[in-house]
Write a protein that holds these residues in place. Sequence first.
Motif, mmCIF file in Angstrom:
data_model
loop_
_atom_site.group_PDB
_atom_site.id
_atom_site.type_symbol
_atom_site.label_atom_id
_atom_site.label_comp_id
_atom_site.label_asym_id
_atom_site.label_seq_id
_atom_site.Cartn_x
_atom_site.Cartn_y
_atom_site.Cartn_z
ATOM 1 N N TYR A 237 0.762 -1.316 -0.028
ATOM 2 C CA TYR A 237 -0.114 -0.134 0.043
ATOM 3 C C TYR A 237 0.889 1.314 0.102
ATOM 4 N N TYR A 238 1.909 1.162 1.079
ATOM 5 C CA TYR A 238 2.506 2.508 1.231
ATOM 6 C C TYR A 238 3.419 3.181 -0.284
ATOM 7 N N SER A 239 3.715 2.092 -1.068
ATOM 8 C CA SER A 239 4.531 2.627 -2.276
ATOM 9 C C SER A 239 3.359 2.807 -3.294
ATOM 10 N N ALA A 240 2.190 2.493 -3.350
ATOM 11 C CA ALA A 240 1.267 2.837 -4.406
ATOM 12 C C ALA A 240 -0.042 3.409 -3.785
ATOM 13 N N ALA A 241 0.247 4.234 -2.700
ATOM 14 C CA ALA A 241 -1.124 5.097 -1.883
ATOM 15 C C ALA A 241 -1.431 6.109 -2.637
ATOM 16 N N PRO A 242 -2.614 6.285 -3.007
ATOM 17 C CA PRO A 242 -3.033 7.357 -3.945
ATOM 18 C C PRO A 242 -2.851 8.743 -3.548
ATOM 19 N N VAL A 243 -2.632 8.868 -2.055
ATOM 20 C CA VAL A 243 -2.403 10.118 -1.271
ATOM 21 C C VAL A 243 -1.649 9.755 -0.349
ATOM 22 N N LYS A 244 -0.375 10.453 -0.002
ATOM 23 C CA LYS A 244 0.418 10.372 1.391
ATOM 24 C C LYS A 244 1.280 11.520 1.453
ATOM 25 N N GLY A 245 1.729 11.816 2.408
ATOM 26 C CA GLY A 245 2.553 13.004 2.811
ATOM 27 C C GLY A 245 2.858 13.177 4.258
ATOM 28 N N VAL A 246 3.855 14.071 4.320
ATOM 29 C CA VAL A 246 4.319 14.404 5.756
ATOM 30 C C VAL A 246 4.034 16.005 5.873
ATOM 31 N N ARG A 247 4.125 16.100 7.342
ATOM 32 C CA ARG A 247 3.829 17.450 7.850
ATOM 33 C C ARG A 247 4.503 17.839 8.903
ATOM 34 N N SER A 248 4.819 19.410 9.200
ATOM 35 C CA SER A 248 5.365 19.720 10.329
ATOM 36 C C SER A 248 4.037 20.705 11.060
ATOM 37 N N GLY A 249 3.771 20.418 12.134
ATOM 38 C CA GLY A 249 2.544 21.186 12.749
ATOM 39 C C GLY A 249 1.056 20.964 12.471
ATOM 40 N N GLY A 250 0.199 21.504 13.052
ATOM 41 C CA GLY A 250 -1.252 21.008 12.589
ATOM 42 C C GLY A 250 -1.972 20.372 13.615
ATOM 43 N N GLY A 251 -1.488 19.766 14.588
ATOM 44 C CA GLY A 251 -1.933 19.088 15.600
ATOM 45 C C GLY A 251 -2.940 17.728 15.297
ATOM 46 N N GLY A 252 -4.044 17.898 15.596
ATOM 47 C CA GLY A 252 -5.121 16.626 15.438
ATOM 48 C C GLY A 252 -5.455 17.013 13.575
ATOM 49 N N GLU A 253 -5.813 15.653 13.253
ATOM 50 C CA GLU A 253 -6.253 15.843 11.822
ATOM 51 C C GLU A 253 -7.205 15.205 11.448
ATOM 52 N N ALA A 254 -8.115 15.689 10.736
ATOM 53 C CA ALA A 254 -9.596 15.272 10.357
ATOM 54 C C ALA A 254 -9.395 15.080 9.060
ATOM 55 N N LEU A 255 -9.597 13.705 8.312
ATOM 56 C CA LEU A 255 -9.677 13.331 7.218
ATOM 57 C C LEU A 255 -10.974 13.003 6.588
ATOM 58 N N SER A 256 -11.504 13.637 5.630
ATOM 59 C CA SER A 256 -12.703 13.177 4.688
ATOM 60 C C SER A 256 -12.436 13.000 3.348
ATOM 61 N N ALA A 257 -12.590 11.734 2.822
ATOM 62 C CA ALA A 257 -12.639 11.142 1.558
ATOM 63 C C ALA A 257 -13.832 10.837 0.872
ATOM 64 N N SER A 258 -14.182 11.333 -0.207
ATOM 65 C CA SER A 258 -15.285 10.559 -0.935
ATOM 66 C C SER A 258 -15.163 10.366 -2.508
ATOM 67 N N ILE A 259 -15.550 9.401 -2.841
ATOM 68 C CA ILE A 259 -15.360 8.870 -4.066
ATOM 69 C C ILE A 259 -16.909 8.505 -4.874
ATOM 70 N N SER A 260 -17.048 9.115 -5.980
ATOM 71 C CA SER A 260 -18.295 8.725 -6.678
ATOM 72 C C SER A 260 -17.853 8.072 -8.184
ATOM 73 N N ILE A 261 -18.540 7.134 -8.388
ATOM 74 C CA ILE A 261 -18.187 6.546 -9.755
ATOM 75 C C ILE A 261 -19.664 6.334 -10.368
ATOM 76 N N ALA A 262 -20.026 7.088 -11.638
ATOM 77 C CA ALA A 262 -21.179 6.639 -12.124
ATOM 78 C C ALA A 262 -20.949 6.376 -13.731
ATOM 79 N N LYS A 263 -21.820 5.471 -14.053
ATOM 80 C CA LYS A 263 -21.940 4.987 -15.307
ATOM 81 C C LYS A 263 -22.689 5.875 -16.340
ATOM 82 N N ILE A 264 -21.632 6.227 -17.130
ATOM 83 C CA ILE A 264 -22.313 7.010 -18.371
ATOM 84 C C ILE A 264 -22.949 6.348 -19.459
#
Length: 265
Positions: A237-264
């Motif tokens: 997973y780590y080497s193929a992760a869609p989103v990953k990062g490192v940060r300095s500061g920020g304290g607690g983190e709240a992550l919200s992710a949404s994916i929608s897939i619709a057939k055309i």
Amino acid sequence: MHLKIRHRTEYRYETPVRYSIQELRLTPPQVEGQCVDQWKVSTPIKASTSHDVFGNLCSVFAQESAYTSMMIEAEGEVHTQDAYEFIDAPKAVSPYHLLQQTNLTEPSAEMLEFFAASLPQKNTIEEVLKLAKAVQEAILYFPGQTNFATTAAQSFIMKSGVCQDHAHIMLGLCRASGIPARYVSGYFFAEESPNLASHAWIDFCLDIDKGIWISVDITHACLIDARHIRLAIGRDYYSAAPVKGVRSGGGGEALSASISIAKII
């Protein structure tokens, strides 16, 4: 199928983030079984793009100004058709490199003993699908009990997990059986199961000399088909992760992710 995909990731922080670097693998490749009509990745500031060692298109951006929220969005349209066989490009990572275990895939002695009767005796689609079925039946699909850092051995102890955990367990068992295998991140279209939109599965190497790989979805114990959209490949997973990062500061983190897939139509 003609599919429209929208993937939004939003971060919010308790205190300002002073500095961060984000690495994205959010662009589907043009490969067998999928044709990308249009695709756009939107980031807070301009990202630089390059291909990583596995051939994935990787976008990187660094934020040096303080912020308390960040939005990343990917969207576009993809045509898909049934295809489960992939052939390496000339300069691809050697399959032998993908025999190596990682911290996320390393099988425990208990895992190897539990799945001993299902381990592939030879490198064939039938044998690997038999193992996939055994993993699917043993590891209950149960969201919320594991996270991105959960190892295959930990998921095995709980006998539960999600597609990422199914993939890590399968990778560990294939590699322990002498079969090169790699992690695949992507999307899965299922109108009745939107929670599966973010998905993961594996490729195993059917022919090392020719670089032929077969894609197997462990969560569904089947070869992949037109419902699957590939994003990236890696050792885990780590080497193929869609989103990953490192940060300095920020304290607690709240992550919200949404994916929608619709057939055309």
